[in-house]
Design a protein around this motif. Structure first.
Motif, PDB file in Angstrom:
ATOM      1  N   CYS A   1       0.848  -1.188   0.000  1.00  0.00           N
ATOM      2  CA  CYS A   1       0.000   0.000   0.000  1.00  0.00           C
ATOM      3  C   CYS A   1       0.888   1.244   0.000  1.00  0.00           C
ATOM      4  CB  CYS A   1      -0.905  -0.004   1.229  1.00  0.00           C
ATOM      5  SG  CYS A   1      -1.939   1.466   1.380  1.00  0.00           S
TER       6      CYS A   1
ATOM      7  N   ASP B   1      -0.087   4.123   0.994  1.00  0.00           N
ATOM      8  CA  ASP B   1      -0.407   4.971   2.144  1.00  0.00           C
ATOM      9  C   ASP B   1       0.280   4.505   3.423  1.00  0.00           C
ATOM     10  OD1 ASP B   1      -1.962   6.524   0.532  1.00  0.00           O
ATOM     11  OD2 ASP B   1      -3.875   5.779   1.269  1.00  0.00           O
ATOM     12  N   CYS B   2       0.140   3.207   3.738  1.00  0.00           N
ATOM     13  CA  CYS B   2       0.714   2.729   4.997  1.00  0.00           C
ATOM     14  C   CYS B   2       1.987   1.911   4.796  1.00  0.00           C
ATOM     15  CB  CYS B   2      -0.321   1.909   5.774  1.00  0.00           C
ATOM     16  SG  CYS B   2      -0.776   0.344   4.994  1.00  0.00           S
TER      17      CYS B   2
ATOM     18  N   GLU C   1       2.243  -1.259   4.096  1.00  0.00           N
ATOM     19  CA  GLU C   1       2.110  -2.670   4.452  1.00  0.00           C
ATOM     20  C   GLU C   1       1.775  -3.509   3.226  1.00  0.00           C
ATOM     21  OE1 GLU C   1       2.658  -4.035   7.513  1.00  0.00           O
ATOM     22  OE2 GLU C   1       3.327  -2.042   8.100  1.00  0.00           O
TER      23      GLU C   1
ATOM     24  N   CYS D   1      -7.238  -1.360   1.473  1.00  0.00           N
ATOM     25  CA  CYS D   1      -6.111  -1.837   2.258  1.00  0.00           C
ATOM     26  C   CYS D   1      -6.628  -2.327   3.616  1.00  0.00           C
ATOM     27  CB  CYS D   1      -5.091  -0.719   2.447  1.00  0.00           C
ATOM     28  SG  CYS D   1      -3.701  -1.206   3.499  1.00  0.00           S
TER      29      CYS D   1
ATOM     30  N   ASN E   1      -4.967  -2.921   6.190  1.00  0.00           N
ATOM     31  CA  ASN E   1      -4.155  -2.389   7.275  1.00  0.00           C
ATOM     32  C   ASN E   1      -4.577  -0.980   7.674  1.00  0.00           C
ATOM     33  OD1 ASN E   1      -2.358  -4.716   7.329  1.00  0.00           O
ATOM     34  ND2 ASN E   1      -1.698  -3.965   5.343  1.00  0.00           N
ATOM     35  N   CYS E   2      -4.803  -0.111   6.686  1.00  0.00           N
ATOM     36  CA  CYS E   2      -5.148   1.278   7.005  1.00  0.00           C
ATOM     37  C   CYS E   2      -6.584   1.623   6.634  1.00  0.00           C
ATOM     38  CB  CYS E   2      -4.180   2.250   6.336  1.00  0.00           C
ATOM     39  SG  CYS E   2      -4.224   2.230   4.534  1.00  0.00           S
ATOM     40  N   GLY E   3      -7.272   0.724   5.877  1.00  0.00           N
ATOM     41  CA  GLY E   3      -8.675   0.934   5.536  1.00  0.00           C
ATOM     42  C   GLY E   3      -8.922   1.934   4.411  1.00  0.00           C
ATOM     43  N   VAL E   4      -7.877   2.369   3.754  1.00  0.00           N
ATOM     44  CA  VAL E   4      -8.047   3.350   2.692  1.00  0.00           C
ATOM     45  C   VAL E   4      -8.512   2.646   1.428  1.00  0.00           C
ATOM     46  CG1 VAL E   4      -6.821   5.025   1.228  1.00  0.00           C
ATOM     47  CG2 VAL E   4      -6.314   4.890   3.669  1.00  0.00           C
TER      48      VAL E   4
END
Length: 107
Positions: A81, A83-84, A86, A95, A97-100
């Motif tokens: 990802c 953004d994060c 991961e 994602c 991990n971050c929910g985006v």
């Protein structure tokens, strides 16, 4: 007998350069993601106006590509990802991990 002089090199340059530019533009369009019908439109522009279409695509069309949030891919095919950072499932649109939510993904 089959020597190349300056005239032959000039003809070769003006023949091969547009052909290579045209092929590279088409391959880039086909391999990329675009929103809406932009992919079809760019293919038509490049096919119908070979040299001008390819030049227009490189200056205008490449900016219209849809970028994926999962752009970071390792040699083993793992995706991360943007953004994060991961690791995520290659087919995931969200994602875990971050929910985006990421609008588009490359396949």
């Amino acid at each position: 007998m089959f020597g190349f002089g300056l005239p032959e090199l000039i003809v070769l340059l003006f023949t091969l350069t547009p052909l290579v530019l045209w092929v590279v533009a088409l391959v880039d369009i086909i391999r990329s993601e675009f929103s809406g019908n932009n992919k079809i439109i760019w293919i038509l522009v490049v096919v119908l106006l070979p040299l001008l279409g390819a030049i227009l695509y490189f200056f205008v069309g490449r900016k219209q590509k849809v970028t994926s949030a999962f752009d970071s891919v390792t040699a083993s095919g793992r995706r991360f990802c943007s953004d994060c950072g991961e690791e995520v499932n290659p087919r995931a649109e969200i994602c875990p991990n971050c929910g985006v939510r990421h609008g588009s993904q490359r396949r």
